[in-house]
Design an enzyme around this catalytic site. Structure first.
Site, mmCIF file in Angstrom:
data_model
loop_
_atom_site.group_PDB
_atom_site.id
_atom_site.type_symbol
_atom_site.label_atom_id
_atom_site.label_comp_id
_atom_site.label_asym_id
_atom_site.label_seq_id
_atom_site.Cartn_x
_atom_site.Cartn_y
_atom_site.Cartn_z
ATOM 1 N N PRO A 2 0.690 -1.531 -0.292
ATOM 2 C CA PRO A 2 -0.163 -0.063 -0.310
ATOM 3 C C PRO A 2 1.174 1.209 0.416
ATOM 4 O O PRO A 2 1.734 1.539 0.650
ATOM 5 C CB PRO A 2 -1.000 0.140 1.377
ATOM 6 C CG PRO A 2 -0.905 -1.321 2.019
ATOM 7 C CD PRO A 2 0.643 -2.562 1.265
ATOM 8 N N GLU A 3 0.869 2.133 -0.630
ATOM 9 C CA GLU A 3 1.205 3.400 -0.970
ATOM 10 C C GLU A 3 -0.274 4.393 0.034
ATOM 11 O O GLU A 3 -0.929 3.787 0.359
ATOM 12 C CB GLU A 3 1.364 4.431 -2.419
ATOM 13 C CG GLU A 3 2.406 3.304 -3.188
ATOM 14 C CD GLU A 3 2.701 3.783 -4.543
ATOM 15 O OE1 GLU A 3 2.254 4.822 -4.490
ATOM 16 O OE2 GLU A 3 2.517 3.098 -5.280
#
Length: 269
Positions: A2-3
DNA sequence: GACAACCTGACC
DNA sequence: GGTCAGGTTGTC
């Protein structure tokens, strides 16, 4: 992993679900995922969740006993709220038990980490202190000034968490496409117009990705275990060889800073 | 700045 | 068998 948009989606979901809940137990299935020592279960048991937050890609779980649980998901980490009856998946490393349901940390590659620190001055923890301003909070002027002050390859610069916190490989490629900037350009050489375009593109792609609940290219799922849909709106990431949605030329993939980089040779200069 | 390291799994 | 993967850190 995830960013920023994926972490933000998880934080928002969990915030509405677990703030106010009381921790009735904690299970440490894998010791090595703790950044420092394995905390004792009594530092968690009996505490209430008072708030959830985010610092860059770190998830912050605030407890009523003046501690903060910090979680980084890296590439394949997952943080999900599940019922006790749901079978525990392989690679689950830590579980918080509530009276109803459990919060589970799962990470196939074990790059992710957990850390329990005192709330007083927790932002001074080395790896949080090293982060630059959040990609959604930095001002236009500060962003432009930062670009001007460094002679860095723009792709590597945007992904450098000590410059700006939250941008990762997908959203950097997408923002550079939307701003029409070649990923190998040097930050200090961008015109004011181009730099301003990049600022706007960065905010825009992050906001749209949050609205779409993140990109599920591979492992990412939200706090409920469901996939995001922003991957359907990608212009370049994961589209090597496919036609550009704007000009029709084939999307190219190159390596910058040992990271896969996608761009359109027609639209990005 | 380049690159190896930390890990597992999917795919060719 | 080899390659690749939303990240970060440490070492030349």
């Amino acid at each position: 992993m995830p960013e920023l948009p994926e972490v933000e989606t998880i934080v928002r979901d969990l915030r509405s679900e677990i703030v106010g809940r009381k921790i009735c137990g904690a299970r440490f299935l894998t010791r090595s995922v703790w950044r420092r020592r394995n905390p004792s279960a009594r530092l968690l048991t009996g505490a209430h969740i008072t708030a959830l937050g985010r610092r860059g890609k770190n998830i912050l779980v605030f407890l009523s006993n003046d501690h903060v649980l910090i979680i980084h998901l890296k590439m394949t980490g997952r943080l999900t709220l599940e019922s006790r009856e749901t079978p525990i998946k392989k690679h689950t490393h830590f579980i918080i038990d509530f009276e109803k349901g459990q919060l589970r940390f799962n990470d196939i590659r074990r790059f992710g980490y957990l850390d329990l620190v005192k709330k007083d001055g927790f932002l001074e923890v080395s790896y949080l202190r090293a982060l630059g301003p959040d990609a959604l909070e930095i001002s236009r002027d500060d962003f432009m000034g930062l670009l001007k002050s460094k002679k860095r390859i723009i792709k590597a610069f945007i992904m450098d968490q000590s410059m700006i916190a939250g941008m990762g490989n997908i959203y950097t490629d997408e923002a550079l496409f939307c701003a029409g900037i070649h990923p190998k350009r040097v930050s200090s050489t961008l015109s004011r117009i181009k730099a301003g375009n990049l600022y706007s593109a960065m905010r825009d792609v992050l906001e749209k990705a949050i609205a779409a609940r993140g990109s599920s290219v591979d492992d990412y799922v939200d706090g409920k275990g469901e996939r995001g849909s922003f991957q359907d709106q990608h212009f370049v990431y994961g589209r090597e060889g496919e036609p550009c949605k704007r000009c029709g030329r084939a999307i190219k993939r190159i390596i910058i800073g040992s990271r896969s980089t996608h761009f359109c040779p027609g639209c990005q200069r």
